[in-house]
Write a protein that holds these residues in place. Structure first.
Motif, mmCIF file in Angstrom:
data_model
loop_
_atom_site.group_PDB
_atom_site.id
_atom_site.type_symbol
_atom_site.label_atom_id
_atom_site.label_comp_id
_atom_site.label_asym_id
_atom_site.label_seq_id
_atom_site.Cartn_x
_atom_site.Cartn_y
_atom_site.Cartn_z
ATOM 1 N N VAL A 5 0.834 -1.204 0.000
ATOM 2 C CA VAL A 5 0.000 0.000 0.000
ATOM 3 C C VAL A 5 0.869 1.254 0.000
ATOM 4 O O VAL A 5 0.594 2.216 -0.725
ATOM 5 N N LEU A 6 1.941 1.240 0.780
ATOM 6 C CA LEU A 6 2.828 2.400 0.835
ATOM 7 C C LEU A 6 3.498 2.650 -0.515
ATOM 8 O O LEU A 6 3.687 3.805 -0.924
ATOM 9 N N HIS A 78 -7.581 0.310 2.186
ATOM 10 C CA HIS A 78 -6.369 0.877 2.788
ATOM 11 C C HIS A 78 -5.805 1.973 1.889
ATOM 12 O O HIS A 78 -5.429 3.054 2.366
ATOM 13 N N LEU A 79 -5.710 1.684 0.600
ATOM 14 C CA LEU A 79 -5.105 2.637 -0.333
ATOM 15 C C LEU A 79 -5.925 3.924 -0.411
ATOM 16 O O LEU A 79 -5.376 5.032 -0.352
ATOM 17 N N LEU A 80 -7.244 3.793 -0.533
ATOM 18 C CA LEU A 80 -8.093 4.979 -0.633
ATOM 19 C C LEU A 80 -8.008 5.830 0.630
ATOM 20 O O LEU A 80 -7.904 7.057 0.554
ATOM 21 N N TRP A 150 2.018 6.776 10.983
ATOM 22 C CA TRP A 150 0.921 6.148 11.714
ATOM 23 C C TRP A 150 0.336 4.966 10.960
ATOM 24 O O TRP A 150 -0.117 3.990 11.569
ATOM 25 N N TYR A 151 0.363 5.027 9.634
ATOM 26 C CA TYR A 151 -0.141 3.877 8.881
ATOM 27 C C TYR A 151 0.781 2.673 9.069
ATOM 28 O O TYR A 151 0.305 1.550 9.294
ATOM 29 N N PHE A 269 11.277 0.415 6.938
ATOM 30 C CA PHE A 269 10.029 -0.336 7.007
ATOM 31 C C PHE A 269 10.147 -1.660 6.256
ATOM 32 O O PHE A 269 9.626 -2.697 6.690
ATOM 33 N N ALA A 270 10.857 -1.661 5.112
ATOM 34 C CA ALA A 270 11.059 -2.900 4.356
ATOM 35 C C ALA A 270 11.858 -3.909 5.181
ATOM 36 O O ALA A 270 11.542 -5.104 5.211
#
Length: 276
Positions: A5-6, A78-80, A150-151, A269-270
Motif C-alpha cells: 500500500v505504501l 487501505h489505499l483509498l 501512523w499507517y 520499514f522494508a
C-alpha cells in the motif's frame, strides 16, 4: 500488504491524478458546518461526530473485509484511506512563484506571493525566508511523513483521524472546536515529528541536529513545527537567510533532506517487514 500500500501511495501521489479525485472534502465540510450549528458549546461531542464516527465506520468495514480473500479485498480500502489522509495541495508547486520572485531579488513580489499562496507574512526578508523554509518542512511532514508513520505503525484508522483533526483545526469556525482538534493533533504529532527529527540526524548532520533539538526532545509544550524547523535547518547546515539564488538553494537542500529521510523510512520499514 501494508508495504505494498505504501508503494502504491507513492505511485498515486507522484504519477497520477488520482490523489486529487480521492481527496474530496466537500461532504465532510458540509457535515462540519452542520455539527458546528447543532453542537455549539460541545466541542467533544462535535469531534465524536466528525472524527470518531467515520473511524467506527471504517473499522467496521475493515473487520468485514479482512477475513475475505486473505485480506486482499481490504487493500483498495487501505489505499483509498491513506491517499485521502495525505496533505492537500502540492508543496513544490505552491513554492514555485515564491522561488521565482526570490531568485530575481524582487522582495515585494516575494512578500506578495508568500501571503497569497502560502499564507505567510513577515516583517523582513530574512524572516520571510525562514518562514518559507518552515512551511516547506511542515507541509511535507504533515502531508506525508505523519500519515505514513501512523499507517506503518497502526494501520489506516489513525492516519484518517489525523487528517480529519487537521481539517477540523483548519476549517472550524468555533474557536473551542478548533482548539480541541489542535490539541489532539498535537498529541498525534508528538512521536512522529521526533522520529523524523532523528531521521534528519541520520541522513544529515548528526551533531548539529543533536545540539539543536536534544534539549527539547521530550518537551510536550514545544510546537511540532518548531522542533521540525530546528532539526531540518541544523541537519542541512543552512546559513543565515540570503537573497537571490543562495536562498532558493536552501529550499532545494531542505527538499533533498526530506527525500533522503523518506528513502530511509521506506528502507527501514522494508527491513522491519522482512524481520517479522
Amino acid at each position: 500488504m501494508n508495504f505494498l500500500v505504501l508503494l502504491l501511495v507513492l505511485w498515486v501521489e507522484k504519477f497520477s491524478a488520482g490523489r486529487r479525485r480521492i481527496q474530496q472534502d466537500g461532504l465532510w465540510l458540509q457535515q462540519l458546518a452542520k455539527v458546528e450549528i447543532s453542537q455549539q458549546g460541545a466541542p467533544w461531542i462535535a469531534l465524536a461526530v466528525l472524527v470518531v464516527l467515520p473511524l467506527l465506520v471504517l473499522g467496521g468495514l475493515l473487520l468485514i473485509l479482512q477475513p475475505v480473500a486473505y485480506g486482499w479485498l481490504a487493500l483498495p480500502v487501505h489505499l483509498l484511506v491513506l491517499v485521502y489522509s495525505l496533505g492537500r495541495g502540492d508543496v513544490l508547486a505552491a513554492l514555485g512563484p515564491f522561488r521565482d520572485a526570490w531568485r530575481r531579488g524582487d522582495d515585494q513580489a516575494a512578500l506578495h506571493v508568500a501571503e497569497r499562496d502560502l499564507g505567510l507574512e513577515a516583517d523582513s526578508e530574512a524572516e520571510l525566508l525562514l518562514r518559507v523554509q518552515g512551511y516547506e518542512l511542515w507541509q511535507a511532514y504533515q502531508g506525508f511523513f505523519a500519515v505514513i508513520f501512523w499507517y506503518a505503525l497502526l494501520g489506516p484508522l489513525v492516519p484518517l483521524a489525523y487528517r480529519l483533526l487537521a481539517l477540523t483545526a483548519e476549517h472550524a469556525t468555533q474557536a473551542d472546536l478548533a482548539e480541541r482538534a489542535g490539541q489532539l493533533r498535537h498529541a498525534l504529532d508528538w512521536l512522529p515529528v521526533r522520529v523524523l527529527a532523528a531521521s534528519f540526524a541520520l541522513v544529515g548532520n548528526f551533531a548539529a541536529v543533536s545540539r539543536a533539538v536534544l534539549h527539547d526532545l521530550l518537551s510536550w509544550e514545544l510546537a511540532a513545527q518548531q522542533l521540525l524547523v530546528n532539526a531540518g535547518r541544523a541537519a542541512s547546515e543552512l546559513p543565515e537567510p540570503q537573497a537571490g539564488e543562495p536562498g532558493v538553494n536552501s529550499l532545494d537542500e531542505l527538499w533533498q533532506l526530506l527525500v533522503r529521510a523518506a528513502i530511509f523510512w521506506y528502507a527501514a520499514f522494508a527491513v522491519w517487514i522482512l524481520l517479522l
